[in-house]
Design an enzyme around this catalytic site. Structure first.
Site, PDB file in Angstrom:
ATOM      1  N   GLY A  17       0.779  -1.236   0.000  1.00 46.81           N
ATOM      2  CA  GLY A  17       0.000   0.000   0.000  1.00 46.81           C
ATOM      3  C   GLY A  17       0.805   1.278   0.000  1.00 46.81           C
TER       4      GLY A  17
ATOM      5  CD  GLU B  93       1.549  -9.241   1.587  1.00 47.43           C
ATOM      6  OE1 GLU B  93       0.527  -8.543   1.718  1.00 47.43           O
ATOM      7  OE2 GLU B  93       1.529 -10.461   1.689  1.00 47.43           O
TER       8      GLU B  93
ATOM      9  N   GLY C  11       3.292  -3.578  -4.150  1.00 51.55           N
ATOM     10  CA  GLY C  11       2.902  -3.895  -5.524  1.00 51.55           C
ATOM     11  C   GLY C  11       3.099  -2.655  -6.372  1.00 51.55           C
ATOM     12  NE  ARG C  12      -1.067   2.003  -5.417  1.00 46.25           N
ATOM     13  CZ  ARG C  12      -2.262   1.956  -6.007  1.00 46.25           C
ATOM     14  NH1 ARG C  12      -2.440   2.549  -7.162  1.00 46.25           N
ATOM     15  NH2 ARG C  12      -3.267   1.328  -5.430  1.00 46.25           N
TER      16      ARG C  12
ATOM     17  NE  ARG D 275      -5.378   2.305 -10.339  1.00 46.84           N
ATOM     18  CZ  ARG D 275      -4.970   3.491  -9.910  1.00 46.84           C
ATOM     19  NH1 ARG D 275      -4.478   4.377 -10.755  1.00 46.84           N
ATOM     20  NH2 ARG D 275      -5.050   3.798  -8.639  1.00 46.84           N
TER      21      ARG D 275
ATOM     22  CE1 TYR E 235      -9.966   1.055  -7.622  1.00 45.39           C
ATOM     23  CE2 TYR E 235      -8.523   2.661  -8.678  1.00 45.39           C
ATOM     24  CZ  TYR E 235      -8.802   1.350  -8.287  1.00 45.39           C
ATOM     25  OH  TYR E 235      -7.906   0.368  -8.589  1.00 45.39           O
TER      26      TYR E 235
ATOM     27  CB  CYS F 158     -19.973   1.809 -26.273  1.00 45.73           C
ATOM     28  SG  CYS F 158     -19.553   1.889 -28.001  1.00 45.73           S
ATOM     29  CD  GLU F 159     -20.138   1.762 -20.105  1.00 44.49           C
ATOM     30  OE1 GLU F 159     -20.593   2.571 -19.278  1.00 44.49           O
ATOM     31  OE2 GLU F 159     -20.719   0.712 -20.438  1.00 44.49           O
TER      32      GLU F 159
ATOM     33  CE1 TYR G  11      -3.368  -3.673  -7.904  1.00 47.07           C
ATOM     34  CE2 TYR G  11      -2.115  -1.669  -7.514  1.00 47.07           C
ATOM     35  CZ  TYR G  11      -2.506  -2.925  -7.115  1.00 47.07           C
ATOM     36  OH  TYR G  11      -2.046  -3.441  -5.934  1.00 47.07           O
TER      37      TYR G  11
HETATM   38  C1  PLP Z   1      -3.275  -5.045  -2.843  1.00 49.82           C
HETATM   39  C2  PLP Z   1      -2.458  -5.726  -1.837  1.00 49.82           C
HETATM   40  C3  PLP Z   1      -1.085  -5.490  -1.785  1.00 49.82           C
HETATM   41  C4  PLP Z   1      -0.377  -4.506  -2.674  1.00 49.82           C
HETATM   42  O1  PLP Z   1      -0.857  -3.208  -2.537  1.00 49.82           O
HETATM   43  P1  PLP Z   1      -0.095  -2.006  -3.297  1.00 49.82           P
HETATM   44  O2  PLP Z   1      -0.956  -0.833  -3.016  1.00 49.82           O
HETATM   45  O3  PLP Z   1      -0.077  -2.354  -4.744  1.00 49.82           O
HETATM   46  O4  PLP Z   1       1.268  -1.923  -2.712  1.00 49.82           O
HETATM   47  C5  PLP Z   1      -0.351  -6.210  -0.876  1.00 49.82           C
HETATM   48  N1  PLP Z   1      -0.926  -7.107  -0.048  1.00 49.82           N
HETATM   49  C6  PLP Z   1      -2.249  -7.356  -0.077  1.00 49.82           C
HETATM   50  C7  PLP Z   1      -2.815  -8.366   0.832  1.00 49.82           C
HETATM   51  C8  PLP Z   1      -3.068  -6.675  -0.958  1.00 49.82           C
HETATM   52  O5  PLP Z   1      -4.369  -6.912  -0.972  1.00 49.82           O
END
Ligand code: PLP
Length: 433
Positions: free
Chosen positions: A249, A291, A293-294, A331, A335, A362-363, A391
């Site tokens: 996150g 964890e 991701g983004r 995206r 949101y 078509c939206e 994403y």
């Molecule tokens: C979505 C998610 C992540 C990654 O979140 P980012 O915002 O992409 O860093 C990590 N762990 C869990 C359990 C998630 O649901």
């Protein structure tokens, strides 16, 4: 000048990513096109890894959250970089298996895993399953028993930290489809139940407090709450928590005004909190998992489109339409996510215009950016949307039977297709007449 560090303007006044001319990439590979700067992706992996080495004595593992961007190529990169993998479905797990990823470093999430997915995880030796609820726990224990193994698990806990308002309100958070809550005793009960089961080993705690967070405090607060709970589990159940997974996150810059915290800062501060809490409760310092991701994938990616119709509705707004849309980037419609756009073939020019970047689906809500400051756009221009590495591809669809774009990875002097452009026949391949 740009939201991501790997973007520059070259001598032709074109936008470059990792030194590659984006107008040339669009010409060579066609549009829409996802471009991934592999070198930046790798660099982002290393920032987290190095921070754990520096601030936490290497006693942890970075799990790349594959839901942000999952391909064979990216899986291979995280394998090479020595990261672990957070997967959330049979499909992501299958991608891991196909790259020969070390299964002990795979962490399997999800709030509603099917029997088939649990079976697949157990039989392939997935290191940890992050169990969401009692129904899953009971089924997993049976499946592990059938395979004659003891499966390592952790539960997803709702720590009651509201990451978005930044005031650590304990209410509201309980209303989430993910995990078990602390405040009503649900979390304690499920650990107690698991502790008594024959074929699961609850040796960790997991929480994930949200996404696109720009502050270290919610992470520190969550870490403290988790450690307090580890203390409670030890005192009341004699259960030793060896792994602390604090989720992802970490925020990134999509628009100029976003102000992300350097990624290693999170680990620095959280490490201090975890070590202090361990001491306070007389616990061993846990192995730590994060964890992201983004924050690894998003800044490394951009999307290139060709501008089509430009519709200037006097006194209303100007629409610049592109050859993609919610089918490759949903995206905004999901949101109202914000992005930055650049006309790649005029990248050094001033952004003297304001336009709404619209897709071809078509939206009416098929927009990428509303009222974006941009260089004056003309049909045939190449329009780049920045920081789309996360994403976008992973949330893409064939809405309107639009084929998904190709993805090209650039690294050093090489540009290589890592995901082929879909064809119309690909879209028909499961249809039966
Ligand atoms: C979505 C998610 C992540 C990654 O979140 P980012 O915002 O992409 O860093 C990590 N762990 C869990 C359990 C998630 O649901």
């Amino acid at each position: 000048m740009f939201v991501s560090e790997n973007l520059t303007v070259n001598e032709n006044n074109h936008l470059a990513i990792g030194g590659f001319d984006t107008v040339e990439l669009a010409k060579e590979f066609g549009t829409p096109l996802y471009v991934l700067d592999e070198d930046l992706f790798r660099k982002n992996c290393r920032v987290y890894k190095n921070a754990i080495d520096q601030y936490y004595d290497g006693n942890g593992l970075v799990l790349y959250a594959n839901k942000s961007l999952c391909t064979l190529h990216t899986f291979n990169i995280i394998k090479q970089e020595g990261l672990g993998a957070d997967v959330v479905s049979g499909g992501e797990l299958y991608t891991a298996i196909k790259t020969g990823f070390p299964m002990d470093k795979v962490y399997f999430h999800g709030n509603n895993k099917t029997d088939d997915e649990l079976e697949m995880a157990v039989s392939n030796g997935v290191g940890h399953i992050i169990v969401d609820n009692m129904y899953e726990l009971e089924r997993l224990n049976e499946i592990a028993k059938k395979h004659g193994i003891i499966q390592n698990i952790m539960f997803r806990i709702k720590p009651g930290v509201d990451a978005h308002t930044h005031d650590f309100i304990q209410t509201g958070q309980i209303d989430s489809k993910f995990g078990v809550a602390l405040e009503n005793g649900e979390a304690f009960e499920i650990y107690e139940a698991a502790h008594k089961m024959s074929n699961v080993n609850p040796d960790g705690l997991h929480c994930h407090i949200g996404s696109q967070i720009f502050d270290v405090d919610p992470f520190c607060k969550a870490a403290e709450i988790m450690m307090d709970f580890a203390g409670e589990l030890k005192n009341k159940l004699g259960l030793c928590i060896k792994n602390l997974n604090l989720g992802g996150g970490f925020g990134i810059r999509y628009v100029e005004s976003d102000d992300p915290v350097p990624y290693d800062e999170y680990i620095k501060h959280v490490s201090q909190v975890v070590k202090a809490s361990a001491q306070k409760h007389g616990l061993d310092v846990p192995f730590i998992l994060m964890e992201p991701g983004r924050s690894i994938s998003a800044p490394a990616g951009i999307t290139l489109y060709t501008v089509g119709a430009v519709k200037d509705i006097k006194n209303v707004r100007k629409y610049v339409s592109i050859d993609g849309g919610i089918s490759d980037n949903p995206r905004y419609i999901m949101y109202e996510a914000e992005y930055t756009a650049v006309i790649a073939n005029k990248a050094g020019d001033a952004k003297t215009d304001v336009a709404t970047i619209a897709g071809k689906c078509c939206e009416s809500g098929d927009l990428i950016i509303e009222n974006a400051p941009i260089q004056p756009a003309e049909p045939g221009d190449i329009l780049a949307v920045l920081a789309t590495g996360a994403y976008n591809y992973s949330m893409s669809s064939n809405y309107n039977r639009i084929p998904r774009p190709a993805m090209v990875a650039v690294s050093g002097c090489n540009a290589k297709v890592i995901v082929k452009r879909e064809t119309y026949d690909d879209i028909l391949k499961n249809d039966i007449l």
